[in-house]
Design an enzyme around this catalytic site. Structure first.
Site, PDB file in Angstrom:
ATOM      1  N   TRP A 124       1.238  -1.189  -0.339  1.00 38.83           N
ATOM      2  CA  TRP A 124      -0.430  -0.049  -0.151  1.00 38.83           C
ATOM      3  C   TRP A 124       0.734   1.391  -0.033  1.00 38.83           C
ATOM      4  CZ3 TRP A 124      -4.613  -0.844  -1.917  1.00 38.83           C
ATOM      5  CH2 TRP A 124      -5.723  -1.665  -1.313  1.00 38.83           C
ATOM      6  N   SER A 125       0.554   2.406   1.067  1.00 40.06           N
ATOM      7  CA  SER A 125       1.340   3.109   1.006  1.00 40.06           C
ATOM      8  C   SER A 125       2.263   3.796   0.673  1.00 40.06           C
ATOM      9  CB  SER A 125       0.278   4.448   1.290  1.00 40.06           C
ATOM     10  OG  SER A 125      -0.649   4.845   0.831  1.00 40.06           O
TER      11      SER A 125
END
Length: 384
Positions: free
Chosen positions: A73-74
């Site tokens: 993800w981020s």
């Protein structure tokens, strides 16, 4: 672990000082709070903790191994940010110049004043795509970047941050593509992951698929998106496009190289790359950035209530910085950090030369660090 606990795989190295960190990880694996994951701590670039354990699959058949990857993800954003820092260091990009200086099409619809710095501090006003847009639409990274270049900003650039949830990597891709002629994923492979021997991918070849642990989606979010004003940056970002964790299971997602949310890696590779920050531009004698370039991460942050996440944040140049109103779990000092949806976390501590990373497959609710992540980070710092 007690003798009555099920035999959950746990392997790796851990310096004796960090026994409490290992025990916390082992306890969460034994209780089922963790499904599978990895933790890495580097001090001056050298591993003092490199742990992995639990299961790669929800059925608990395949152990999480040394080289298991998952969608981080981020945490992907930190790697995308490193790509821009390299270009800044080489004099090819000036963060205080307009994005359109490098990517002329980006000047459209009133964005001629958006600076590279505004993208890196999530203050560009372009935090998502105009509707209609689907998850599949953003998998064509070139076309999705071009869509962003054509649209108007949702707030005055530089006035405030609004978390660039899914499109951060597309904006960085547009800059990298314009300056180098390469995709962001190819640039990261050639200039960062390759030279540093980091097993991190923005665009995973199908040949590596067998190593990927599919994320276990989080419980339903407590955030009522429908209650947000429809014209707000928060509503427009969170629905532009809406995304379920299951999209990451697809070959198309893994191949796309989504620089804001689609990186495939583990704690070791995330720590290795981010140790460029903790090491002030050098890892294992490999200098890739000048110390002054790393210093720019911490200069002139954008601070205030983030228009998308709705909490006070402090954004450095490409990384989050500690804010006393929201991220007090980050220790004091010059620490660049960010986390991934579901609870993963990476921190790069310039003052102490320490890099911490935690990557897992069982997602918690929330975009910022989970309770597990905070427990591990605090155990690591207590050991120091």
């Amino acid at each position: 672990m007690s003798n009555s606990a099920p035999a959950v795989p746990l392997d790796g190295i851990v310096d004796d000082r960090f026994a409490a960190l290992r025990d916390a990880f082992a306890a969460n694996l034994a209780s089922g709070e963790e499904l599978g994951g990895s933790i890495c701590v580097l001090v001056d670039g050298a591993p003092v903790v490199d742990l992995w354990g639990g299961w790669s699959d929800a059925q608990r058949v395949t152990p999480w191994s040394r080289d298991t990857l998952t969608n981080v993800w981020s945490i992907s954003k930190t790697v995308s940010s490193l790509a821009v820092l390299l270009l800044i260091d080489r004099g090819l990009v000036d963060p205080d110049q307009p994005v359109a200086r490098y990517w002329p099409e980006f000047a459209a619809a009133g964005k001629d004043g958006v600076l590279v710095r505004h993208v890196l501090t999530h203050s560009s006003g372009v935090s998502g795509w105009e509707q209609p847009v689907t998850g599949d639409d953003i998998l064509d990274v070139d076309a999705a970047a071009d869509r962003l270049a054509a649209q108007a900003p949702w707030w005055p650039p530089g006035a405030a941050s609004g978390y660039h949830l899914l499109d951060y990597g597309h904006l960085v891709h547009g800059i990298v593509r314009a300056v180098t002629g390469q995709s962001l994923g190819d640039f990261v492979a050639a200039e960062l992951a390759g030279p540093l021997g980091a097993d991190f991918w923005l665009g995973l070849p199908e040949s590596e698929d067998a190593r990927v642990s599919p994320v276990a989606p989080p419980p339903p979010s407590t955030l009522d998106i429908a209650a947000l004003p429809p014209d707000s940056p928060a509503f427009r970002t969170l629905t532009g496009p809406p995304l379920g964790a299951e999209i990451t299971w697809t070959r198309a997602w893994k191949a796309a190289g989504i620089g804001g949310a689609g990186g495939q890696g583990n704690a070791r590779s995330a720590a290795r790359l981010n140790s460029l920050i903790a090491g002030r531009g050098e890892v294992d004698g490999i200098r890739m950035l000048a110390p002054a370039t790393v210093d720019r991460v911490f200069a002139d942050p954008v601070e205030g209530v983030d228009l998308v996440l709705g909490i006070p944040l402090r954004w450095g140049l490409g990384w989050g910085l500690r804010h006393p109103g929201s991220t007090t779990y980050i220790p004091e000092g010059r620490i660049a950090f960010w986390g991934g949806w579901g609870g993963s976390l990476v921190t790069a501590d310039v003052d102490r030369g320490v890099t911490f990373a935690y990557v897992m497959n069982r997602m918690s609710d929330g975009i910022l660090a989970s309770t597990r992540a905070v427990t591990y980070l605090q155990a690591a710092y207590a050991a120091l």
